[in-house]
Design an enzyme around this catalytic site. Structure first.
Site, PDB file in Angstrom:
ATOM      1  N   PHE A 125     -13.106  30.315 -47.968  1.00  0.00           N
ATOM      2  CA  PHE A 125     -13.338  30.266 -46.521  1.00  0.00           C
ATOM      3  C   PHE A 125     -14.395  29.195 -46.242  1.00  0.00           C
ATOM      4  CE2 PHE A 125     -14.957  31.645 -42.418  1.00  0.00           C
ATOM      5  CZ  PHE A 125     -13.814  32.022 -41.755  1.00  0.00           C
ATOM      6  N   ASP A 197     -17.057  37.526 -51.861  1.00  0.00           N
ATOM      7  CA  ASP A 197     -16.910  37.623 -50.414  1.00  0.00           C
ATOM      8  C   ASP A 197     -15.769  38.610 -50.137  1.00  0.00           C
ATOM      9  OD1 ASP A 197     -16.230  37.313 -47.722  1.00  0.00           O
ATOM     10  OD2 ASP A 197     -16.758  35.188 -47.691  1.00  0.00           O
ATOM     11  N   TYR A 222     -16.548  43.036 -38.535  1.00  0.00           N
ATOM     12  CA  TYR A 222     -15.665  43.001 -37.359  1.00  0.00           C
ATOM     13  C   TYR A 222     -14.180  42.867 -37.688  1.00  0.00           C
ATOM     14  CZ  TYR A 222     -16.341  37.941 -38.101  1.00  0.00           C
ATOM     15  OH  TYR A 222     -16.416  36.688 -38.659  1.00  0.00           O
ATOM     16  N   LYS A 223     -13.847  42.744 -38.970  1.00  0.00           N
ATOM     17  CA  LYS A 223     -12.419  42.644 -39.325  1.00  0.00           C
ATOM     18  C   LYS A 223     -11.860  44.045 -39.567  1.00  0.00           C
ATOM     19  CE  LYS A 223     -12.868  37.880 -40.743  1.00  0.00           C
ATOM     20  NZ  LYS A 223     -13.342  36.975 -41.778  1.00  0.00           N
ATOM     21  N   ARG A 371      -0.360  33.948 -39.693  1.00  0.00           N
ATOM     22  CA  ARG A 371      -0.832  35.125 -40.446  1.00  0.00           C
ATOM     23  C   ARG A 371      -0.536  36.405 -39.683  1.00  0.00           C
ATOM     24  NH1 ARG A 371      -7.169  35.052 -41.890  1.00  0.00           N
ATOM     25  NH2 ARG A 371      -7.232  35.285 -39.636  1.00  0.00           N
TER      26      ARG A 371
END
Ligand SMILES: *Cc1c(COP(=O)(O)O)cnc(C)c1O
Length: 412
Positions: A125, A197, A222-223, A371
């Site tokens: 990322f 991560d 928040y995911k 996605r």
């Protein structure tokens, strides 16, 4: 041939089917973007409303003690620890992944004198790479050098020059899972410490940080944890490293006695020193409530349904011959597939915009990836059925070729 009656049977037999009612989701929306922003739970909605009206509104500054605001980074950290296979006192909840990576990379380098390489992957990322690049600039080149390799090359590239290995457990684009146990063990054999991560893993699949002997980890609130926009991230530091390690953002909240207001910084014991400034209380309250929804299920049960959802999505793509037009990035092997399926197409951006217009929310990632993220707590089998049906209609009618779908938004 899968048809609607099969889908209805799957939803009727789903042990998690009632969880959707715990979330505030628009009735007709198919939301396959919980890997970008998790949905709002009713519990979070109520607890944030209460924290605003009664805690902040009525009890004001007394709330730090009365409502245990001061302990939230720790208590929320422990709830996350329970989901990621971490024993107590190793996880705290604060700041963003980016800031937490800065703390962990610099602190980790401090434990590895004589070694200067940060090994990471070119498909990691971007923020992980950017933070490492920032540290590389900050320190002189004899103290730090970032080296990027392909995911498939990680194990080959681990040698005794490497101080830290920085890897994402689930690739944000392809959804590919790396073998945490094997990679961590290979790194340790060469004296390398590993930072994992977990942005696309925490709350999405079972993790065993302690049992895999992980050194450090960061993850996202928040995911899949549904903490709300900008909810704080978390960080994990294994017990065995806590005594020697020092992180450089030595703010007052990580001081051993913040309210002594001493001019001299003394790190708090344990994981607490990883706090820096005042925590975001409303976001922590929201994440705290969202984590309570997990208490009524298990990661194993969530993972099982997640794999069924992603498997169904791939089966339906095939059934409608969509894989003639799209290329599948996701792994067909369950052990290697995270809680998302990515497909590529040169017109993926426009296709994604038409899907959103038709109430099927997925997201686009540069350069050509569409996605679909699966959140087994609130996604139904019918959501998958509807998503693929809409996709098939769009492709058949070439709706994405309309020029109005080409303009890029700031956030994709
Ligand atoms: C979403 C995500 C992040 C986000 O980082 P923040 O600094 O919290 O915004 C980091 N790493 C990965 C792998 C991600 O998917």
């Amino acid at each position: 041939m899968i048809d609607i009656s099969d889908i209805k049977a799957l939803d009727a037999a789903d042990p998690l089917r009632n969880f959707r009612q715990e979330f505030e989701l628009p009735d007709d929306l198919v939301y396959l973007d919980g890997n970008s922003l998790g949905a709002l739970s009713r519990l979070a909605q109520q607890r944030v409303a209460d924290a605003i009206a009664n805690q902040w509104g009525q009890d004001l500054v007394k709330s730090w003690n009365m409502h245990h605001w001061i302990d939230l980074p720790q208590s929320v950290g422990e709830k996350i620890a329970a989901l990621i296979g971490a024993g107590i006192g190793q996880v705290t909840c604060c700041d963003s992944i980016s800031v937490n990576l800065f703390k962990l990379i610099t602190a980790g380098l401090g434990l590895q004198s004589g070694r200067r390489v940060i090994l990471s992957t070119s498909d990691n990322f971007p923020t992980d790479i950017y933070i490492a690049q920032g540290i590389e600039k900050l320190l002189s080149s004899d103290r730090c050098e970032l080296k990027l390799v392909e995911e498939s090359e990680i194990i080959n590239q681990i040698d005794s020059s490497v101080a830290l290995l920085l890897v994402s457990h689930v690739n944000f684009r392809t959804g590919e899972i790396l073998d945490m146990r094997k990679i961590t063990a290979s790194a340790h054999k060469q004296g390398v410490l590993v930072i994992w991560d977990l942005a696309h893993s925490a709350g999405a699949l079972p993790l065993e940080l302690d049992s895999c002997q992980v050194d450090f980890a960061v993850g996202c609130g928040y995911k899949y944890l549904n903490g709300g926009p900008g909810a704080p991230a978390f960080l994990y530091v294994a017990n065995r490293h806590q005594e020697q390690i020092r992180q450089p953002i030595s703010g007052w909240m990580g001081h051993s006695d913040p309210f002594a207001f001493s001019t001299r910084y003394t790190a708090a014991p344990g994981i607490h020193q990883f706090l820096s400034g005042t925590p975001s209380i409303l976001s922590l309250v929201s994440l705290d409530a969202a984590l309570d929804v997990f208490a009524n299920t298990s990661m194993a049960q969530l993972r099982k349904k997640s794999l069924q959802l992603s498997g169904l999505y791939m089966d339906l793509l095939r059934q409608y011959s969509l894989l003639d037009e799209f290329t599948l990035l996701a792994s067909e092997e369950d052990d290697r597939r995270g809680s998302q399926v990515a497909i590529t197409h040169p017109q993926a951006y426009a296709i994604c915009q038409v899907l959103i217009d038709r109430a099927v929310v997925m997201d686009f990632r540069e350069p050509d990836t569409l996605r679909a993220g699966f959140a087994p707590m609130y996604n139904s089998y019918n959501d998958i059925w509807r998503a693929v049906n809409e996709l098939q209609i769009i492709m058949k009618n070439e709706e994405h070729l309309d020029p109005r779908w080409q303009a890029r938004n700031k956030v994709t």
